[in-house]
Design a protein around this motif. Structure first.
Motif, PDB file in Angstrom:
ATOM      1  N   TYR A 111     -42.556  33.251 -26.911  1.00 26.99           N
ATOM      2  CA  TYR A 111     -42.228  33.976 -25.456  1.00 26.99           C
ATOM      3  C   TYR A 111     -43.564  34.955 -25.457  1.00 26.99           C
ATOM      4  O   TYR A 111     -44.024  35.147 -26.865  1.00 26.99           O
ATOM      5  N   GLY A 112     -43.972  35.161 -24.615  1.00 21.31           N
ATOM      6  CA  GLY A 112     -45.248  35.987 -24.193  1.00 21.31           C
ATOM      7  C   GLY A 112     -45.140  37.048 -23.678  1.00 21.31           C
ATOM      8  O   GLY A 112     -43.525  37.667 -22.979  1.00 21.31           O
ATOM      9  N   THR A 113     -45.835  37.552 -22.046  1.00 22.18           N
ATOM     10  CA  THR A 113     -45.314  38.662 -21.293  1.00 22.18           C
ATOM     11  C   THR A 113     -45.352  38.070 -20.133  1.00 22.18           C
ATOM     12  O   THR A 113     -46.004  37.321 -19.668  1.00 22.18           O
ATOM     13  N   HIS A 114     -44.833  38.630 -19.393  1.00 22.48           N
ATOM     14  CA  HIS A 114     -44.299  38.221 -17.991  1.00 22.48           C
ATOM     15  C   HIS A 114     -45.608  38.735 -17.773  1.00 22.48           C
ATOM     16  O   HIS A 114     -45.747  39.763 -16.914  1.00 22.48           O
ATOM     17  N   ASP A 115     -45.967  37.431 -16.861  1.00 20.09           N
ATOM     18  CA  ASP A 115     -46.633  37.991 -15.480  1.00 20.09           C
ATOM     19  C   ASP A 115     -45.970  39.082 -14.467  1.00 20.09           C
ATOM     20  O   ASP A 115     -45.117  39.227 -14.111  1.00 20.09           O
ATOM     21  N   ALA A 116     -47.126  40.386 -14.052  1.00 22.55           N
ATOM     22  CA  ALA A 116     -46.486  41.130 -13.281  1.00 22.55           C
ATOM     23  C   ALA A 116     -47.824  41.651 -12.866  1.00 22.55           C
ATOM     24  O   ALA A 116     -49.327  41.684 -12.863  1.00 22.55           O
ATOM     25  N   GLU A 117     -47.936  42.453 -11.358  1.00 24.46           N
ATOM     26  CA  GLU A 117     -48.849  43.356 -11.124  1.00 24.46           C
ATOM     27  C   GLU A 117     -48.656  44.493 -11.143  1.00 24.46           C
ATOM     28  O   GLU A 117     -47.479  44.891 -10.650  1.00 24.46           O
ATOM     29  N   ILE A 118     -49.073  45.883 -10.365  1.00 24.11           N
ATOM     30  CA  ILE A 118     -48.955  46.953 -10.141  1.00 24.11           C
ATOM     31  C   ILE A 118     -49.768  47.104  -9.016  1.00 24.11           C
ATOM     32  O   ILE A 118     -50.538  47.253  -8.727  1.00 24.11           O
TER      33      ILE A 118
END
Length: 457
Positions: A247-254
């Motif tokens: 697994y990696g980093t979940h796609d997200a925005e700030i």
């Protein structure tokens, strides 16, 4: 060993974090619990009192009797402990707590979350989602979590979620705890050497995770962070009939200091936690929850209300845009992850980090070099060392120049007095908007909660 057949258990060194919670969990099952320790501190002391338990302060061999079903040995107890010697003389069943938990969960599906960082949070996320979904499960986690009165539960549930650390099980059994649980589903969140007092070399430390991965049984699953170089090397190794789930980093925005998960079918999901490491933790938790039958729809609905585990980027105080956090960041990799998370979440605002060099490794003049550039993104960096810890560890005192050189940061302020540290923090008011106390210790006698309120006034 069936929990329904256990009537009496004695804990040697009962005051430890997991030990006292396990004792209370058994007490809730109407099992007679006794125990002792050389000291019992809060919160354990208060919890015992509320439950009507009165463990001995000091070792008491009279508590070791033939009718005990089990004696559970904490890591704090030494080989020559008088209670341990009496139990051995009587031929009583003696377990480290991970061995005992393994015995009690013999007929359960065991999910063990390991890694140098993130394991408490991943475990807590899984627990939160499973509870929200109405699933029956047992657990063992190293941090307090909202909605759960203890950090251990043993029942007749079909599965158990275990935070498995790499510290040694007991003086009689010097193996990492996570090797004792015999997982069906294993997680490796990342591998960073930070226990020099236990594993003197980097190679010896990383070997433990290889052993953990090798214990994954046929038809079992190994979940690992492919963005962590060492975890990826260990996890990607061929193992017969083991399902590998990187697994990696979940796609997200700030947006305006708030993080939103970006999903394919569920739109943007507002969450309460933040930072790249927590986005990775969410992906790990999601992988496990999917295996356990939780749909993505239920997962995202539940994870939106997850507020984090206690002392894991915990918001202590907030007022007028000023925030104060506390985090259990006691090693270089954890410090760097937390500082970077705060920096990216609240940029372009400035952040002030108060960090305590507290652990054995951190007070080692050789190991401290591992902290290079970990405070690079801190606008104000305050380093505290409790002189009592230096005396306890027998180390020669680190001075300000040692610290500045190791961290590769010349504007670090160095303190060995908590009152001076507090004044320096207060002097940052008006200059920065985000403060954080990072340590596995207590910054001496500093009242952190009270100081946090002062900073936001």
């Amino acid at each position: 060993m069936n929990i329904n057949h256990i009537k009496q258990v004695h804990f040697i060194a009962i005051g430890g974090s997991v030990m006292h919670n396990l004792a209370l969990a058994l007490h809730k099952r109407n099992i007679k619990v006794s125990g002792s320790d050389d000291e019992i501190y809060e919160p354990a002391a208060g919890k015992f009192k509320s439950a009507g338990l009165n463990p001995s302060i000091g070792w008491d061999v009279n508590q070791i009797k033939q009718d005990l079903d089990a004696v559970i040995l904490g890591m704090h107890a030494k080989e020559d402990n008088p209670e341990l010697k009496k139990a051995q003389e009587l031929g009583l069943p003696i377990f480290s707590f991970p061995e005992f938990v393994r015995e009690l969960s013999a007929n359960k599906q065991r999910i063990v979350v390991g890694g140098s960082h993130g394991k408490s949070t991943i475990t807590a996320m899984i627990m939160h989602v499973l509870k929200s979904a109405g699933k029956s499960f047992d657990y063992l986690v190293g941090a307090e979590l909202e909605g759960f009165d203890l950090t251990v539960q043993i029942s007749d549930a079909p599965i158990i979620i275990i935070e498995g650390d790499e510290y040694l099980a007991s003086k009689l059994d010097p193996q990492p705890k996570f090797l004792k649980y015999d997982h069906h589903i294993g997680v490796i969140s990342g591998i960073k050497w930070d226990h020099k007092n236990v594993f003197s070399t980097f190679e010896e430390y990383t070997k433990q995770f290889d052993l953990f991965a090798d214990k994954t049984p046929k038809a079992g699953s190994l979940i690992y962070c492919e963005e962590d170089n060492l975890a990826n090397i260990v996890g990607a190794k061929d193992r017969e009939d083991v399902r590998k789930l990187p697994y990696g980093t979940h796609d997200a925005e700030i947006n305006n200091g708030t993080t939103y998960l970006k999903t394919k079918d569920h739109g943007k999901v507002k969450i309460n936690v933040f930072g790249k490491h927590n986005l990775q933790n969410i992906k790990a938790a999601q992988e496990i929850c999917n295996i356990l039958g939780i749909t993505d729809d239920k997962f995202y609905t539940a994870i939106a209300s997850f507020k984090g585990a206690k002392n894991r980027l915990e918001l202590l105080a907030e007022n007028g845009g000023i925030k104060v956090f506390k985090d259990y960041a006691h090693a270089p990799s954890k410090l760097k992850a937390t500082v970077n998370a705060l920096h990216h979440q609240y940029s372009p605002e400035k952040i002030c980090i108060a960090y305590e060099l507290h652990t054995f490794s951190s007070l080692d003049k050789e190991f401290i070099q591992e902290y290079k550039d970990t405070l690079k993104n801190a606008d104000a960096a305050l380093i505290y060392i409790n002189p009592k810890n230096l005396k306890i560890e027998g180390e020669s005192a680190l001075n300000e120049n040692d610290v500045k050189k190791a961290f590769n940061k010349t504007d670090i302020e160095f303190f060995d007095n908590e009152n001076d540290l507090k004044e320096a923090l207060i002097s940052q008011k008006g200059k920065v908007k985000t403060f954080a106390f990072l340590s596995s210790g207590h910054f001496g006698d500093l009242n952190i909660s009270e100081t946090a309120q002062t900073l936001v006034q």
